[in-house]
Design an enzyme around this catalytic site. Structure first.
Site, PDB file in Angstrom:
ATOM      1  N   SER A 142      11.162  17.979  -0.488  1.00 53.41           N
ATOM      2  CA  SER A 142      11.576  19.111  -1.315  1.00 53.41           C
ATOM      3  C   SER A 142      11.827  18.612  -2.725  1.00 53.41           C
ATOM      4  O   SER A 142      12.121  17.419  -2.922  1.00 53.41           O
ATOM      5  CB  SER A 142      12.874  19.693  -0.746  1.00 53.41           C
ATOM      6  OG  SER A 142      13.431  20.636  -1.642  1.00 53.41           O
ATOM      7  N   TYR A 155      21.458  18.732   2.447  1.00 50.26           N
ATOM      8  CA  TYR A 155      20.030  19.081   2.531  1.00 50.26           C
ATOM      9  C   TYR A 155      19.227  18.120   1.664  1.00 50.26           C
ATOM     10  O   TYR A 155      18.212  17.569   2.101  1.00 50.26           O
ATOM     11  CB  TYR A 155      19.818  20.530   2.075  1.00 50.26           C
ATOM     12  CG  TYR A 155      18.366  20.935   1.961  1.00 50.26           C
ATOM     13  CD1 TYR A 155      17.629  21.296   3.081  1.00 50.26           C
ATOM     14  CD2 TYR A 155      17.714  20.953   0.720  1.00 50.26           C
ATOM     15  CE1 TYR A 155      16.284  21.670   2.971  1.00 50.26           C
ATOM     16  CE2 TYR A 155      16.384  21.322   0.606  1.00 50.26           C
ATOM     17  CZ  TYR A 155      15.672  21.679   1.731  1.00 50.26           C
ATOM     18  OH  TYR A 155      14.348  22.038   1.622  1.00 50.26           O
TER      19      TYR A 155
HETATM   20  N1  LIG Z   1      11.365  27.722   0.792  1.00 44.19           N
HETATM   21  C1  LIG Z   1      11.603  26.836  -0.147  1.00 44.19           C
HETATM   22  O1  LIG Z   1      11.950  27.197  -1.297  1.00 44.19           O
HETATM   23  C2  LIG Z   1      11.452  25.361   0.115  1.00 44.19           C
HETATM   24  C3  LIG Z   1      11.531  24.482  -0.964  1.00 44.19           C
HETATM   25  C4  LIG Z   1      11.389  23.116  -0.736  1.00 44.19           C
HETATM   26  C5  LIG Z   1      11.156  22.644   0.546  1.00 44.19           C
HETATM   27  N2  LIG Z   1      11.082  23.516   1.579  1.00 44.19           N
HETATM   28  C6  LIG Z   1      10.837  22.962   2.908  1.00 44.19           C
HETATM   29  O2  LIG Z   1       9.632  23.483   3.411  1.00 44.19           O
HETATM   30  C7  LIG Z   1       9.671  23.531   4.834  1.00 44.19           C
HETATM   31  C8  LIG Z   1       9.281  24.917   5.322  1.00 44.19           C
HETATM   32  O3  LIG Z   1      10.231  25.824   4.842  1.00 44.19           O
HETATM   33  P1  LIG Z   1      10.002  27.403   4.721  1.00 44.19           P
HETATM   34  O4  LIG Z   1      10.624  27.794   3.434  1.00 44.19           O
HETATM   35  O5  LIG Z   1       8.613  27.759   5.031  1.00 44.19           O
HETATM   36  O6  LIG Z   1      11.024  27.884   5.859  1.00 44.19           O
HETATM   37  P2  LIG Z   1      10.911  28.951   7.050  1.00 44.19           P
HETATM   38  O7  LIG Z   1      12.295  29.173   7.515  1.00 44.19           O
HETATM   39  O8  LIG Z   1      10.117  30.131   6.628  1.00 44.19           O
HETATM   40  O9  LIG Z   1      10.081  28.144   8.153  1.00 44.19           O
HETATM   41  C9  LIG Z   1      10.647  27.041   8.807  1.00 44.19           C
HETATM   42  C10 LIG Z   1      10.312  27.135  10.288  1.00 44.19           C
HETATM   43  O10 LIG Z   1      10.873  25.976  10.926  1.00 44.19           O
HETATM   44  C11 LIG Z   1      11.369  26.374  12.194  1.00 44.19           C
HETATM   45  N3  LIG Z   1      12.387  25.450  12.669  1.00 44.19           N
HETATM   46  C12 LIG Z   1      13.660  25.307  12.196  1.00 44.19           C
HETATM   47  N4  LIG Z   1      14.318  24.389  12.915  1.00 44.19           N
HETATM   48  C13 LIG Z   1      13.462  23.948  13.870  1.00 44.19           C
HETATM   49  C14 LIG Z   1      13.572  23.012  14.923  1.00 44.19           C
HETATM   50  N5  LIG Z   1      14.724  22.354  15.156  1.00 44.19           N
HETATM   51  N6  LIG Z   1      12.496  22.785  15.721  1.00 44.19           N
HETATM   52  C15 LIG Z   1      11.347  23.459  15.505  1.00 44.19           C
HETATM   53  N7  LIG Z   1      11.185  24.381  14.526  1.00 44.19           N
HETATM   54  C16 LIG Z   1      12.234  24.617  13.711  1.00 44.19           C
HETATM   55  C17 LIG Z   1      11.946  27.761  11.952  1.00 44.19           C
HETATM   56  O11 LIG Z   1      12.072  28.499  13.173  1.00 44.19           O
HETATM   57  C18 LIG Z   1      10.931  28.365  10.986  1.00 44.19           C
HETATM   58  O12 LIG Z   1       9.929  29.093  11.680  1.00 44.19           O
HETATM   59  C19 LIG Z   1      11.103  23.124   5.210  1.00 44.19           C
HETATM   60  O13 LIG Z   1      11.116  21.755   5.590  1.00 44.19           O
HETATM   61  C20 LIG Z   1      11.880  23.323   3.934  1.00 44.19           C
HETATM   62  O14 LIG Z   1      13.023  22.501   3.864  1.00 44.19           O
HETATM   63  C21 LIG Z   1      11.227  24.859   1.399  1.00 44.19           C
END
Ligand SMILES: NC(=O)c1ccc[n+]([C@@H]2O[C@H](COP(=O)([O-])OP(=O)(O)OC[C@H]3O[C@@H](n4cnc5c(N)ncnc54)[C@H](O)[C@@H]3O)[C@@H](O)[C@H]2O)c1
Length: 266
Positions: A142, A155
């Site tokens: 991230s 985080y």
């Molecule tokens: N959205 C943002 O702004 C952002 C920014 C930087 C990094 N990220 C990272 O990108 C990745 C995806 O995030 P997103 O925004 O698409 O989130 P999201 O919540 O839309 O998708 C994440 C998915 O991971 C699944 N998940 C959570 N815990 C789990 C577990 N223990 N085992 C299996 N599955 C699990 C959830 O059910 C969900 O479907 C994450 O690692 C997040 O930290 C997101």
């Protein structure tokens, strides 16, 4: 590594960027073992993908469940005949509170999912990837993994651990056929706050001053980075700008983002 004809494990495939990457990999002629903790969300992802069971295998698994994960490669290989890549994308955020107000249960949950989950999946699949003529490991860190964001300190620490873990893997695997990429998304429009069971802070609307990138565009950038074997994949102009600012003037960058986030924490 090119996608067509390859089999990928995508974690967190039930929502956000994981869902979009799954959709786009299949559209490009790849196959996906789609993993999530929530089966109904995985089945929704399957609905938007073409080709049915030949291209999509739903795996309802918690990435903190090490024993279950270690048995997973066998299941994927039995279904698809091979595994060529893993995209460690599943993740959660922490409540928007300062460290002094964060319980140890939350600290452990965030580290377990975001860091150990990534390590668990990588260690389970690595021996199988080493047997392939070409393979790829993509780990989603991230912008918060190189830039301290108040109210997301644990985080950020977990994502910084993912960054260094992935960079170490890259160095260790240089002489092998496994490519390694680390991804730094900026703000992406997904349901991560609700999916993490976190209340959206009242003052959140527009307070960071950043425009979130659509998840399908983020997925496109990540997969392009993978297909062109990029070591570091910066997703969004915010991530690119803060990456530059953090190197140029780390203290200024920290104060800059702290000021932007002040309204969230009070
Ligand atoms: N959205 C943002 O702004 C952002 C920014 C930087 C990094 N990220 C990272 O990108 C990745 C995806 O995030 P997103 O925004 O698409 O989130 P999201 O919540 O839309 O998708 C994440 C998915 O991971 C699944 N998940 C959570 N815990 C789990 C577990 N223990 N085992 C299996 N599955 C699990 C959830 O059910 C969900 O479907 C994450 O690692 C997040 O930290 C997101």
């Amino acid at each position: 590594m090119k996608i067509a004809g390859k089999v990928f494990l995508v974690t967190g495939a039930g929502s956000g960027m994981g869902r979009e990457m799954t959709h786009q990999i299949i559209a490009k002629g790849g196959k996906v073992a789609a993993l999530d903790i929530h089966l109904p969300q995985l089945l929704e992802t399957q609905q938007i993908c073409s080709g049915g069971a030949a291209n999509f295998l739903a795996l309802e698994v918690d990435i903190t469940d090490r024993a279950k994960l270690l048995a997973l490669p066998e299941q994927v290989i039995k279904h698809f005949g091979q595994i060529d890549g893993i995209i460690n994308n599943a993740g959660i955020i922490q409540p928007f509170v300062k460290v002094k107000d964060l319980g140890f249960d939350q600290v452990e949950r965030v580290m377990n999912v975001n860091f150990y989950g990534c390590v668990n999946v990588t260690k389970a699949f690595l021996p199988h990837l080493l047997e392939r003529p070409e393979a790829h490991i993509v780990n989603i860190s991230s912008m918060g993994g190189f830039l301290p964001v108040p109210g997301q300190s644990i985080y950020g620490a977990a994502k910084a651990a993912v960054k260094l873990f992935t960079e170490g893997l890259y160095a260790e695997l240089k002489e092998t056929a496994i490519h390694v990429s680390v991804v730094f998304p900026g703000a992406i429009a997904t349901n991560i706050t609700a999916n993490s069971g976190i209340e959206i802070p009242k003052a959140s609307s527009g307070s960071s001053g950043m425009t979130a990138l659509p998840a399908n565009e983020a997925a496109r950038i990540i997969l392009h980075g993978m297909e062109t074997n990029q070591y570091r994949i910066l997703v969004g102009s915010d991530s690119k700008f803060m990456d530059f600012l953090c190197r140029l003037a780390p203290e200024y960058a920290t104060n800059f983002i702290a000021k932007k986030m002040k309204a969230l924490l009070g």
